[in-house]
Design an enzyme around this catalytic site. Structure first.
Site, PDB file in Angstrom:
ATOM      1  N   GLY A   1       0.798  -1.221   0.000  1.00 52.51           N
ATOM      2  CA  GLY A   1       0.000   0.000   0.000  1.00 52.51           C
ATOM      3  C   GLY A   1       0.829   1.269   0.000  1.00 52.51           C
ATOM      4  O   GLY A   1       2.024   1.243  -0.231  1.00 52.51           O
TER       5      GLY A   1
ATOM      6  N   HIS B   1       2.322   4.470  -5.145  1.00 51.06           N
ATOM      7  CA  HIS B   1       2.920   5.559  -5.923  1.00 51.06           C
ATOM      8  C   HIS B   1       3.113   5.058  -7.353  1.00 51.06           C
ATOM      9  O   HIS B   1       2.748   3.919  -7.684  1.00 51.06           O
ATOM     10  CB  HIS B   1       4.238   6.008  -5.287  1.00 51.06           C
ATOM     11  N   GLU B   2       3.741   5.893  -8.170  1.00 50.83           N
ATOM     12  CA  GLU B   2       3.905   5.548  -9.594  1.00 50.83           C
ATOM     13  C   GLU B   2       4.678   4.244  -9.803  1.00 50.83           C
ATOM     14  O   GLU B   2       4.509   3.573 -10.813  1.00 50.83           O
ATOM     15  CB  GLU B   2       4.604   6.690 -10.346  1.00 50.83           C
TER      16      GLU B   2
ATOM     17  N   HIS C   1       4.452   1.451  -7.936  1.00 49.77           N
ATOM     18  CA  HIS C   1       3.444   0.382  -7.854  1.00 49.77           C
ATOM     19  C   HIS C   1       2.548   0.400  -9.094  1.00 49.77           C
ATOM     20  O   HIS C   1       2.220  -0.645  -9.661  1.00 49.77           O
ATOM     21  CB  HIS C   1       2.528   0.585  -6.642  1.00 49.77           C
TER      22      HIS C   1
ATOM     23  N   GLN D   1       7.689  -9.247   7.837  1.00 50.76           N
ATOM     24  CA  GLN D   1       8.900  -8.860   7.121  1.00 50.76           C
ATOM     25  C   GLN D   1       9.572  -7.621   7.702  1.00 50.76           C
ATOM     26  O   GLN D   1      10.561  -7.137   7.174  1.00 50.76           O
ATOM     27  CB  GLN D   1       8.615  -8.682   5.630  1.00 50.76           C
TER      28      GLN D   1
ATOM     29  N   LYS E   1      13.398  -2.224  -8.101  1.00 45.26           N
ATOM     30  CA  LYS E   1      13.779  -1.397  -6.942  1.00 45.26           C
ATOM     31  C   LYS E   1      14.210  -2.282  -5.769  1.00 45.26           C
ATOM     32  O   LYS E   1      15.133  -1.955  -5.035  1.00 45.26           O
ATOM     33  CB  LYS E   1      12.568  -0.531  -6.563  1.00 45.26           C
TER      34      LYS E   1
HETATM   35  P1  AMP Z   1       6.002  -2.497  -1.522  1.00 50.97           P
HETATM   36  O1  AMP Z   1       4.636  -1.901  -1.403  1.00 50.97           O
HETATM   37  O2  AMP Z   1       7.100  -1.567  -1.120  1.00 50.97           O
HETATM   38  O3  AMP Z   1       6.099  -3.860  -0.908  1.00 50.97           O
HETATM   39  O4  AMP Z   1       6.243  -2.719  -3.078  1.00 50.97           O
HETATM   40  C1  AMP Z   1       5.371  -3.504  -3.846  1.00 50.97           C
HETATM   41  C2  AMP Z   1       5.993  -3.740  -5.178  1.00 50.97           C
HETATM   42  O5  AMP Z   1       6.245  -2.488  -5.831  1.00 50.97           O
HETATM   43  C3  AMP Z   1       7.362  -4.452  -5.077  1.00 50.97           C
HETATM   44  O6  AMP Z   1       7.466  -5.391  -6.125  1.00 50.97           O
HETATM   45  C4  AMP Z   1       8.336  -3.325  -5.264  1.00 50.97           C
HETATM   46  O7  AMP Z   1       9.585  -3.746  -5.799  1.00 50.97           O
HETATM   47  C5  AMP Z   1       7.589  -2.458  -6.266  1.00 50.97           C
HETATM   48  N1  AMP Z   1       8.100  -1.081  -6.239  1.00 50.97           N
HETATM   49  C6  AMP Z   1       8.270  -0.304  -5.153  1.00 50.97           C
HETATM   50  N2  AMP Z   1       8.838   0.871  -5.518  1.00 50.97           N
HETATM   51  C7  AMP Z   1       9.051   0.805  -6.853  1.00 50.97           C
HETATM   52  C8  AMP Z   1       9.610   1.698  -7.804  1.00 50.97           C
HETATM   53  N3  AMP Z   1      10.073   2.904  -7.465  1.00 50.97           N
HETATM   54  N4  AMP Z   1       9.666   1.297  -9.094  1.00 50.97           N
HETATM   55  C9  AMP Z   1       9.196   0.077  -9.466  1.00 50.97           C
HETATM   56  N5  AMP Z   1       8.653  -0.809  -8.607  1.00 50.97           N
HETATM   57  C10 AMP Z   1       8.581  -0.452  -7.314  1.00 50.97           C
END
Ligand code: AMP
Length: 282
Positions: free
Chosen positions: A32, A35-36, A38, A62, A150
């Site tokens: 959650g 942002h761009e 996701h 985690q 990322k």
């Molecule tokens: P998170 O909500 O941080 O667990 O991220 C969910 C998914 O979004 C994961 O696969 C992250 O690697 C991906 N993600 C997070 N930030 C970025 C970003 N800046 N560019 C591309 N994918 C991202």
């Protein structure tokens, strides 16, 4: 505006699947505060699948530090508004006890490649990631799942889990989306002060300096790490946790640069821990 369904329970996800037999499912797991970055995964999943499921679950397992879990930014209302701009089919938003009932007692652990980098500095982190993803994969039953470069080590660990445990899922890696100044988008950026957010652009600049030096012929990883660290130290708010050059396939630390390499780092700005990386072929 496209309408998506919200499922809070696993049985709701099952109903959705039973109503849509024979369709390809793309899955985007998130914590959650979207942002761009996701949304780039969501767009790709929409393009490549008949149906798309996005999950929003801040996975307590985690977080290796309790405060990090408590302070992790959350904004379900804005997340749902953002997602409503895309033709996705289901948002899975379980409560903690739906995923981890009180008698939950299993875990999934990938060895070796989790000894390095984030796995080393955040003990238990990847066990939490692989445990929740094994569950989410079994719940969403996707054909394809989308992850961001990322979190480079996460991507490698997930691919390994999927291969080792024979999940019939294609793992799709998507490029890191950045702010105009180069800062990798992250939910955690919201917790930076305006000054820290500006200073944090140094991370990408430092990675680029490392890349430049390799392209110019430098092959000693210690020298490149030192160059990157020196660049980051130009920012007064930055506290380096690690800067590391590793083999991009097995994540072994490198002394001599060769083949496909991952340059990655973790740096604290105040209480906010940021990670970033680039991949490079020599
Ligand atoms: P998170 O909500 O941080 O667990 O991220 C969910 C998914 O979004 C994961 O696969 C992250 O690697 C991906 N993600 C997070 N930030 C970025 C970003 N800046 N560019 C591309 N994918 C991202």
């Amino acid at each position: 505006m496209p309408n998506h369904k919200i499922a809070k329970t696993i049985s709701c996800v099952r109903d959705f699947q039973n109503q849509n037999p024979g369709k390809s499912i793309g899955f985007v797991p998130t914590m959650g505060y979207l942002h761009e970055g996701h949304l780039s995964l969501v767009k790709r999943a929409v393009k490549e699948n008949d149906l798309v499921i996005v999950s929003i679950f801040v996975n307590p397992k985690q977080f290796n530090q309790g405060n990090d879990f408590i302070n992790y930014p959350r904004s379900v209302k804005t997340d749902l508004e953002l997602l409503s701009q895309y033709p996705i089919d289901l948002v899975f938003m379980p409560e903690n006890n739906e995923i981890y009932p009180t008698d939950f007692s299993s875990k999934v652990k990938v060895d070796k490649i989790t000894d390095y980098l984030e796995g080393h500095f955040r003990p238990g982190h990847f066990e939490g990631v692989t445990t929740v993803l094994a569950k989410l994969f079994n719940i969403a039953r996707p054909h394809r799942a989308y992850f961001g470069q990322k979190d480079a080590q996460q991507l490698i660990v997930i691919k390994k889990m999927v291969a080792d445990l024979n999940f019939d899922i294609e793992i799709i890696a998507c490029p890191t989306i950045r702010e105009k100044n180069g800062l990798a988008m992250s939910s955690r950026n919201a917790r930076l002060s305006a000054n820290e957010r500006d200073e944090a652009k140094i991370l990408f600049q430092a990675l680029m300096k490392g890349k430049e030096s390799i392209l110019k012929g430098e092959r000693n990883s210690g020298k490149i790490e030192a160059l990157i660290e020196k660049t980051i130290q130009e920012s007064h708010s930055a506290e380096i946790e690690y800067v590391s050059l590793n083999d991009a396939v097995n994540l072994a630390p490198l002394t001599e640069i060769q083949g496909e390499i991952l340059i990655s780092l973790a740096v604290n700005f105040g209480e906010v821990r940021l990670i970033d990386n680039i991949l490079l072929k020599t």
